[in-house]
Design an enzyme around this catalytic site. Sequence first.
Site, PDB file in Angstrom:
ATOM      1  N   CYS A  32      -4.291  -8.897  18.100  1.00  0.00           N
ATOM      2  CA  CYS A  32      -4.013 -10.106  17.313  1.00  0.00           C
ATOM      3  C   CYS A  32      -3.503 -11.214  18.235  1.00  0.00           C
ATOM      4  CB  CYS A  32      -2.980  -9.782  16.229  1.00  0.00           C
ATOM      5  SG  CYS A  32      -2.619 -11.209  15.183  1.00  0.00           S
TER       6      CYS A  32
ATOM      7  N   CYS B 134       4.143 -12.651  16.963  1.00  0.00           N
ATOM      8  CA  CYS B 134       5.244 -12.106  16.145  1.00  0.00           C
ATOM      9  C   CYS B 134       5.990 -11.026  16.956  1.00  0.00           C
ATOM     10  CB  CYS B 134       4.692 -11.517  14.851  1.00  0.00           C
ATOM     11  SG  CYS B 134       3.495 -12.611  14.034  1.00  0.00           S
TER      12      CYS B 134
ATOM     13  N   CYS C 295       5.852  -7.186  16.245  1.00  0.00           N
ATOM     14  CA  CYS C 295       4.593  -6.543  15.847  1.00  0.00           C
ATOM     15  C   CYS C 295       3.862  -5.797  16.961  1.00  0.00           C
ATOM     16  CB  CYS C 295       3.657  -7.581  15.230  1.00  0.00           C
ATOM     17  SG  CYS C 295       2.187  -6.794  14.530  1.00  0.00           S
TER      18      CYS C 295
ATOM     19  N   CYS D  67      -3.587  -1.192  -0.546  1.00  0.00           N
ATOM     20  CA  CYS D  67      -3.345  -2.423   0.234  1.00  0.00           C
ATOM     21  C   CYS D  67      -4.065  -2.341   1.572  1.00  0.00           C
ATOM     22  CB  CYS D  67      -1.857  -2.582   0.515  1.00  0.00           C
ATOM     23  SG  CYS D  67      -0.837  -2.484  -0.944  1.00  0.00           S
TER      24      CYS D  67
ATOM     25  N   CYS E 178      -4.779  -4.956  -2.996  1.00  0.00           N
ATOM     26  CA  CYS E 178      -3.940  -5.936  -2.309  1.00  0.00           C
ATOM     27  C   CYS E 178      -4.506  -6.102  -0.904  1.00  0.00           C
ATOM     28  CB  CYS E 178      -2.494  -5.421  -2.234  1.00  0.00           C
ATOM     29  SG  CYS E 178      -1.408  -6.546  -1.335  1.00  0.00           S
TER      30      CYS E 178
ATOM     31  N   CYS F  68       2.494 -11.196  -3.165  1.00  0.00           N
ATOM     32  CA  CYS F  68       3.378 -10.196  -2.581  1.00  0.00           C
ATOM     33  C   CYS F  68       3.970 -10.863  -1.340  1.00  0.00           C
ATOM     34  CB  CYS F  68       2.570  -8.951  -2.210  1.00  0.00           C
ATOM     35  SG  CYS F  68       3.507  -7.740  -1.247  1.00  0.00           S
TER      36      CYS F  68
ATOM     37  N   ARG G 112      10.011  -3.896  -3.028  1.00  0.00           N
ATOM     38  CA  ARG G 112       9.494  -2.702  -2.339  1.00  0.00           C
ATOM     39  C   ARG G 112      10.376  -2.304  -1.153  1.00  0.00           C
ATOM     40  NH1 ARG G 112       4.230  -3.888  -0.998  1.00  0.00           N
ATOM     41  NH2 ARG G 112       3.701  -3.353  -3.127  1.00  0.00           N
TER      42      ARG G 112
HETATM   43  N1  SAM Z   1      -1.753 -10.241  10.325  1.00  0.00           N
HETATM   44  C1  SAM Z   1      -1.387 -10.539   9.006  1.00  0.00           C
HETATM   45  C2  SAM Z   1      -0.125 -11.352   8.928  1.00  0.00           C
HETATM   46  O1  SAM Z   1       0.727 -11.204   9.785  1.00  0.00           O
HETATM   47  O2  SAM Z   1       0.014 -12.134   7.996  1.00  0.00           O
HETATM   48  C3  SAM Z   1      -1.250  -9.309   8.116  1.00  0.00           C
HETATM   49  C4  SAM Z   1      -0.694  -8.034   8.700  1.00  0.00           C
HETATM   50  S1  SAM Z   1       0.982  -8.106   9.252  1.00  0.00           S
HETATM   51  C5  SAM Z   1       1.140  -6.637  10.199  1.00  0.00           C
HETATM   52  C6  SAM Z   1       1.899  -7.836   7.762  1.00  0.00           C
HETATM   53  C7  SAM Z   1       3.398  -7.788   7.824  1.00  0.00           C
HETATM   54  O3  SAM Z   1       3.836  -6.554   8.355  1.00  0.00           O
HETATM   55  C8  SAM Z   1       4.117  -8.807   8.679  1.00  0.00           C
HETATM   56  O4  SAM Z   1       4.234 -10.049   8.084  1.00  0.00           O
HETATM   57  C9  SAM Z   1       5.487  -8.167   8.819  1.00  0.00           C
HETATM   58  O5  SAM Z   1       6.333  -8.596   7.787  1.00  0.00           O
HETATM   59  C10 SAM Z   1       5.197  -6.668   8.678  1.00  0.00           C
HETATM   60  N2  SAM Z   1       5.458  -5.964   9.952  1.00  0.00           N
HETATM   61  C11 SAM Z   1       4.696  -5.977  11.056  1.00  0.00           C
HETATM   62  N3  SAM Z   1       5.242  -5.257  12.053  1.00  0.00           N
HETATM   63  C12 SAM Z   1       6.409  -4.769  11.566  1.00  0.00           C
HETATM   64  C13 SAM Z   1       7.439  -3.959  12.109  1.00  0.00           C
HETATM   65  N4  SAM Z   1       7.403  -3.534  13.374  1.00  0.00           N
HETATM   66  N5  SAM Z   1       8.477  -3.635  11.328  1.00  0.00           N
HETATM   67  C14 SAM Z   1       8.540  -4.074  10.049  1.00  0.00           C
HETATM   68  N6  SAM Z   1       7.595  -4.846   9.476  1.00  0.00           N
HETATM   69  C15 SAM Z   1       6.547  -5.200  10.224  1.00  0.00           C
HETATM   70 FE1  SF4 Z   2      -0.765 -10.511  14.121  1.00  0.00          FE
HETATM   71 FE2  SF4 Z   2       1.123  -8.711  13.774  1.00  0.00          FE
HETATM   72 FE3  SF4 Z   2       1.719 -11.282  13.559  1.00  0.00          FE
HETATM   73 FE4  SF4 Z   2       0.154 -10.102  11.670  1.00  0.00          FE
HETATM   74  S1  SF4 Z   2       2.299  -9.646  12.119  1.00  0.00           S
HETATM   75  S2  SF4 Z   2      -0.155 -12.071  12.660  1.00  0.00           S
HETATM   76  S3  SF4 Z   2      -0.929  -8.611  12.959  1.00  0.00           S
HETATM   77  S4  SF4 Z   2       1.018 -10.228  15.418  1.00  0.00           S
END
Ligand code: SAM
Ligand code: SF4
Length: 352
Positions: A59, A63, A66, A103, A134, A194, A266
Site C-alpha cells: 500500500c 499509516c 499498518c 467484511c 461490508c 462503519c 465493535r
Molecule cells: N486501506 C484501507 C484504508 O486504510 O482505509 C482499508 C484497510 S485498512 C487496513 C482498515 C483499518 O484497519 C485502518 O483504518 C485501521 O484502523 C485498521 N488497522 C490497520 N492496521 C492496524 C493495526 N496494526 N492495529 C489496529 N488496527 C489496524
Molecule cells: Fe494502506 Fe494500511 Fe493505511 Fe489502509 S491502513 S491505507 S492498507 S497503509
Amino acid sequence: MSASQTTAIRHDWTRDEVLALFDQPFNDLLFQAQVTHRQHFNPNEVQLSTLLSIKTGACPEDCKYCPQSARYDTGLEKEKLMAVEQVIEEAKAAKETGATRFCMGAAWRSPKDKDLPYVAEMVREVKALGMETCMTLGMLKEEQAQMLADAGLDYYNHNLDTSPEYYGEIITTRTYEDRLNTLGNVRKAGMKVCAGGIVGMGEGEKDRAGLLMQLANLPQHPESVPINMLVKVAGTPLDQQQDLDTFEFIRTIAVARIMMPKSHVRLSAGREEMNDEMQAMAFMAGANSIFYCEKLLTTPNPKANSDMQLLDRLGITPEKRHVEQDSQEQEEALRKTLAEAETDHLFYNAVN
Ligand code: SAM
Ligand code: SF4
Ligand code: DTB
C-alpha cells in the site's frame, strides 16, 4: 444517572463533556454504559463479522500502525486482488461458522475505477449467500460509493483512526478531511457507515475523547463503530509502543457506547492479546460486535472455537440476522461450531 433515565441521541458533544465521561469513577462509567446499552440492545447478544483481506500489502500510504504499508519492512507477502470465486469460498466458510456479516478489506489508498466491477461482483455474490456485506477499500469518490451501493453493499468501513489533533503523528499521505469526505460519500450513496479508530498508538485521553467526539458529532452516528487496540507489528514505526492501560481501553468502549447508544460498538483488532476477563469487561461496557475469524487482515485473531466457548461461558449468544430462513441456517452453523468447541475441550482435558 439512574437506571430509568433514557440516554439522548446527541450530535453536539463538547470535549469537556466527553472528558467528564472518561474521568468518572470506573464503576459509575460502566453502570452508565450498561444502562444505555440495555435501552437499545439485548446485552447478551454479540454480532459476528468475518474479515477477509482481498488485496494484501504494497500500500502506498504511510499509516504508522499498518503492516501493509509498502514503506515498512514487515515481511508481509503481498497479494494482488483475489479472484471472485475464492472470495465466495471464504464467505461460504464464514457463513458455516455462523458469521452474519462478511467484511472485505483491500490495502489500497483508494480503488481504481477498473477495480470497481470486480469488487461489485464480490458484493453481489456474497449477498446472494444471504450474508450482510461490508468493504473497506480506502477513500471513495461519490460515483464509486454509488456503484458499490448499487451492487448491494450494506456497510462501508472507513476509520477516522484518531483525533484530528493527533492524526498528523500517524498518517501524512491523506488528511482527516479526506476521511470525512469519504464518510460523506458513503452516506450520500445510502450505505451504512462503519467508522471507528485505533487506541494505544501513544495518543492521550483527550485524543480518544476527540476521536469519539468526531464520530458522535457526525450528522448521523455510524451504525458500526470499531474500536481497535493497536496490533504492534514488527517493522512498523509503532511496534515498540507502550501498552495502553486495560481500564483506559474499557473506558473508551464505555464512552463510545454512551455517546452512540444505537450503534454496534465493535471490540475489534487486538483481541488476540486480551484475556477472557478483559473481553468480558468490554462486553459489560457495551461492546456488542466482534471479528469472528482466525485472521484479521494480516494478523491473528482468536479461533472460532475459543470465541464460541467464551461467549457460551458468558451466556452471550450471537446476534441473528433478521431474516427467518437465514437465522435458522445460522443457528445450525453455530450449534455445529459450539459442538466442535466442546469436543476440542474434551480432548484438551483428556491429554492434560
Ligand atoms: N486501506 C484501507 C484504508 O486504510 O482505509 C482499508 C484497510 S485498512 C487496513 C482498515 C483499518 O484497519 C485502518 O483504518 C485501521 O484502523 C485498521 N488497522 C490497520 N492496521 C492496524 C493495526 N496494526 N492495529 C489496529 N488496527 C489496524
Ligand atoms: Fe494502506 Fe494500511 Fe493505511 Fe489502509 S491502513 S491505507 S492498507 S497503509
Ligand atoms: C477495522 O476497524 N479493523 C479491521 C477492519 N476495520 C478492516 C482491520 C484490523 C486490521 C488489524 C491489522 C491486520 O490484521 O492487518
